[in-house]
Design an enzyme around this catalytic site. Structure first.
Site, PDB file in Angstrom:
ATOM      1  N   HIS A  69       0.845  -1.188   0.000  1.00  0.00           N
ATOM      2  CA  HIS A  69       0.000   0.000   0.000  1.00  0.00           C
ATOM      3  C   HIS A  69       0.886   1.246   0.000  1.00  0.00           C
ATOM      4  CE1 HIS A  69      -2.963   2.801   2.164  1.00  0.00           C
ATOM      5  NE2 HIS A  69      -3.511   2.537   0.999  1.00  0.00           N
ATOM      6  N   HIS A 112      -0.263  10.741  -2.009  1.00  0.00           N
ATOM      7  CA  HIS A 112      -1.568  10.262  -1.550  1.00  0.00           C
ATOM      8  C   HIS A 112      -2.484  11.408  -1.161  1.00  0.00           C
ATOM      9  CE1 HIS A 112      -4.542   8.913   1.439  1.00  0.00           C
ATOM     10  NE2 HIS A 112      -4.631   7.854   0.655  1.00  0.00           N
TER      11      HIS A 112
END
Length: 331
Positions: A69, A112
């Site tokens: 991730h 992100h």
């Protein structure tokens, strides 16, 4: 003509030659160093979009897969950073979920958050900065420590990933048409997949290119039915079913497995947060034992170590895994 030759005296020409020769030597050395560095990595040997589709096909004898991730959350290594991807691959085979965002001048970078504060030495929105301005910043690791690493572009990451791994592009603020254009530019259908939050997004990409591979949100029976009706082949879908192991998942697992679809649980917001390593290990293992085929984790190295004995000795997909040094995993 005389003036032209005066500009290129033998002495100057010789100096130019020496500079060019030095550049060639350094370039060759850098290439050899990069090649040697690549030998230290676990890689995925995919030669075509068909290989990518087969890699994610559920067969019942599959290698449990680990997705890093944002690349992983290891001290000293920032998220969404090539150095972090390589650090993970030095320990285990994996693919990576990453986060493309747009700069003020429409360069696609990896980030992100919509803002820079948490993961860089900058402040404010990513979209308020040009690419040149972002290059002045340094990335922070998960503990807030400033590192030597800088924000990469999606172009850099796509080029790096070829022949090494698979990258899964999450959906942030980059328009679908720009993402599709970027994949076309790089002819990246063999090693890039797309996260789609609904069947409509998948259909858009699929209509443009029938080779696309998707990481699709299929968390409910309704979402399953939406994809069933979409016309996008199940053979090009990996299903994200949610962040937790729960009894309701079994119905989705059965439906999806019957169509040859691997199912993914993301431990990033759940099991990765458990404070006890033994509890995390137990949760990672239970995820696969409950029927999932892929685990997305902030701690991919730890998660991979926890499930080593769950890897089957025989699997049609072991042929895609290359150990450091180039040796193929045994079947």
């Amino acid at each position: 003509m005389i003036k032209y030759f005066k500009q290129f005296t033998p002495t100057k020409a010789f100096r130019n030659f020496r500079v060019l020769a030095l550049v060639a030597i350094l370039s060759s050395s850098a290439g050899q160093l990069w090649a040697q560095k690549g030998k230290d990595l676990h890689t995925l040997n995919l030669k075509s979009p068909a290989d990518l589709h087969a890699f994610f096909k559920y067969t019942g004898q599959d290698v449990p897969l680990i997705s890093g991730h944002r690349g992983g959350m290891t001290k000293g290594y920032p998220e969404n950073c090539i150095a972090t991807f390589e650090n993970t691959l030095r320990h285990t085979p994996a693919f990576f979920e990453i986060d493309p965002r747009l700069t003020k001048d429409s360069v696609i970078v990896l980030m992100h958050d919509a803002t820079l504060d948490r993961t860089t030495t900058g402040k404010g929105k990513v979209s308020d900065y040009t690419w040149a301005e972002l290059q002045k910043l340094k990335l922070k690791d998960s503990e807030g420590n400033i590192t030597e690493h800088r924000i990469p572009t999606l172009d850099e990451v796509i080029k790096w990933s070829k022949g090494k791994t698979i990258i899964n592009l999450d959906k942030k603020d980059v328009p679908l048409f720009m993402t599709a254009k970027k994949l076309k530019e790089h002819q990246a259908d063999t090693y890039v997949m797309l996260t789609v939050h609904n069947a409509q997004q998948a259909k858009y990409y699929y209509n443009q290119n029938k080779n696309r591979m998707f990481s699709a949100f299929v968390r409910t029976k309704q979402e399953f039915e939406d994809f069933e009706k979409s016309g996008v082949p199940w053979s090009q879908i990996m299903a994200y079913v949610g962040p937790t192991n729960k009894p309701e998942n079994k119905e989705l697992y059965d439906l999806l497995h019957a169509r040859g679809v691997k199912c993914m649980i993301s431990a990033a917001p759940t099991y990765d947060k458990l404070p006890d390593p033994a509890e995390r290990r137990k949760a990672y293992r239970e995820t696969f034992q409950a029927g999932a085929d892929v685990l997305e984790s902030d701690l991919p190295i730890e998660a991979a170590a926890a499930i080593q004995d769950l890897i089957p000795k025989k699997s049609p997909q072991l042929k895609y895994f290359q150990k450091p040094g180039g040796s193929q995993a045994k079947r």
